[in-house]
Design an enzyme around this catalytic site. Sequence first.
Site, PDB file in Angstrom:
ATOM      1  N   GLU A  58      -6.543 -10.273  -1.966  1.00 59.38           N
ATOM      2  CA  GLU A  58      -7.354 -10.187  -0.742  1.00 59.38           C
ATOM      3  C   GLU A  58      -8.829 -10.032  -1.105  1.00 59.38           C
ATOM      4  OE1 GLU A  58      -5.759  -7.054   1.834  1.00 59.38           O
ATOM      5  OE2 GLU A  58      -3.722  -7.490   1.182  1.00 59.38           O
ATOM      6  N   ASP A  71     -12.612  -9.894  -1.449  1.00 61.81           N
ATOM      7  CA  ASP A  71     -13.899 -10.034  -0.765  1.00 61.81           C
ATOM      8  C   ASP A  71     -14.857  -9.031  -1.392  1.00 61.81           C
ATOM      9  OD1 ASP A  71     -13.024  -7.625   0.617  1.00 61.81           O
ATOM     10  OD2 ASP A  71     -12.051  -8.937   2.058  1.00 61.81           O
ATOM     11  N   ASN A 130       1.806  -4.558  -3.401  1.00 64.27           N
ATOM     12  CA  ASN A 130       0.397  -4.898  -3.190  1.00 64.27           C
ATOM     13  C   ASN A 130      -0.357  -3.629  -2.802  1.00 64.27           C
ATOM     14  OD1 ASN A 130      -1.623  -7.077  -2.688  1.00 64.27           O
ATOM     15  ND2 ASN A 130      -1.454  -6.486  -0.530  1.00 64.27           N
ATOM     16  N   GLU A 152       0.797  -1.230   0.000  1.00 67.03           N
ATOM     17  CA  GLU A 152       0.000   0.000   0.000  1.00 67.03           C
ATOM     18  C   GLU A 152       0.831   1.283   0.000  1.00 67.03           C
ATOM     19  OE1 GLU A 152      -2.821  -0.511   3.192  1.00 67.03           O
ATOM     20  OE2 GLU A 152      -3.727  -2.252   2.224  1.00 67.03           O
ATOM     21  N   HIS A 168     -10.727  -5.580  -2.463  1.00 68.66           N
ATOM     22  CA  HIS A 168     -11.796  -5.459  -1.464  1.00 68.66           C
ATOM     23  C   HIS A 168     -12.933  -4.682  -2.137  1.00 68.66           C
ATOM     24  CE1 HIS A 168      -9.226  -6.881   1.795  1.00 68.66           C
ATOM     25  NE2 HIS A 168      -8.289  -6.070   1.356  1.00 68.66           N
TER      26      HIS A 168
END
Length: 346
Positions: free
Chosen positions: A272, A274, A208, A167, A244
Site C-alpha cells: 500500500e 504512498d 499484512n 494488521e 504508508h
Amino acid sequence: MKPFTFPLALFAWVRLALALPQASSTTNSAAVIGSNDAAVAAGKLYFGSATDNPYLDEDPTYKSILSNFSLFGQLSPENAMKWDATEPEQGVFTFTNGDQIVALAQANGQIMRGHNTVWASQLPSWVTDSNFDNATLIEVMQNHVSTVIGHYEGQIMRGDAWDVVNEPFNEDGTLAADVFLDTIGPGYIELALLAARAADPNAKLYINDFNIEGSGAKATAMENLISDFKSRGIPIDGVGLESHFILGEVPTTLQAQMEAYTALGVEVAVTELDIRMTLPSTDALLAQQQTDYQTVVGACTAVADCVGITYSWVPGTFAGMGAADPWDENFAMKPAFDGVIAGFSS
Ligand SMILES: *[C@@H]1O[C@H](CO)[C@@H](O)[C@H](O)[C@H]1NC(C)=O
Ligand SMILES: *[C@@H]1O[C@H](CO)[C@@H](O)[C@H](O)[C@H]1NC(C)=O
C-alpha cells in the site's frame, strides 16, 4: 492509522472534479517506460495499484490508465472484498464489487491481490456485537474466509495473493485486541490461514501490516510469528509491508528488514505504498519524494523475494498532508514516477 478507511465516495467526487477537465493535457511526455514494464524487467511480478469501484464507474480516464499493463500489472481492491462488503449479514455474501475488479484485472491480464478476510476494522456489527462464543466465532470466521477466498479460487492467475489477516499487531508487538483475539485467542490467526489454504491451495497467503517495514518491536513480533508458523507447518507465504511513509522518513532498515522476513522462507510485497508530504507541495518536496520512491522501489528490487509493489494513496487520512503518489490529481506523472522507474533500474 487506518489505511483505506477514508470516505471513498466523497474522495471520488473530489478527484473527478479535479481530474476530468484537464486530464488529457497533463501527461508527462518524458516518461518512456511504464512502471510495470520496469518491474517485470527487474524480475518482479508486478507494479500495481489499489483501486475501488466508484472510480471505475465514474471516471473513464482513471479506468483507462489503471488498465494500462505497461503501468500496472496488478490490482488490489481497497474495499470491495472486506468483510462489511462481502458478508454484510451473517451468511449473506455479496461479491458484485469484488467481481467487477477481478473481471477488470482479468481483461487487462493483471494479477490480483485479495484484500482482506480477517481484520478488526470494517467489520459488520453482527460480527462484533453478537457475543459469539469461541466455537461459534471460529465457525463464523472460517466460513467467511473459506467462502470469500473460495469464491475467487481459480478465477485468478499466477502470483495471486490474499491478505488473509490484516494488521494483527500493536506498535509494541503484542497482538491487537479485537473480537477475534478476545474471543478465540492468538490462535485465530493460524485458524484463518488454515481455512484460507483449504479454500485456495494455490494462493499466496499473507499477513499484512504497517510500521513493520523497518526494524522495531512490531517487525520483530512479525518475524517471531512467521518463524513459529513455519516451524509448526502453519501455511504462511508472505508478509505484506503496507508502506504508508512520510516524506524523508523511509526506514533506513527497509531492505534489511525485507531480508529478515525472506530469510524465514516467506516472500514480501510492498502492498500500500504512498509517501505523504505536508502540503502545499514544492519542487524541493517533490524531489525528496522522488528520492524516497526510488529508495523503496530500489529496496524491493534488491531483495529477490520481494515480489512486487502496489501503490495506494492517503487523501483524507492525515490532516494537511497528501500528494502521496507518483501521479497527481490530474493523472500527470510526478517526479516520484521517475523515482519508481529508477528504483527498478538500480
Ligand atoms: C501506457 O503507458 C505507457 C507508459 O507511460 C505509454 O507509453 C502508453 O502510451 C500507454 N498506453 C496507452 C494505450 O495509453
Ligand atoms: C477457542 O477454541 C480453540 C479451539 O478449540 C482453542 O484452541 C482456544 O484456546 C479457545 N480460546 C479460548 C479463549 O478459550
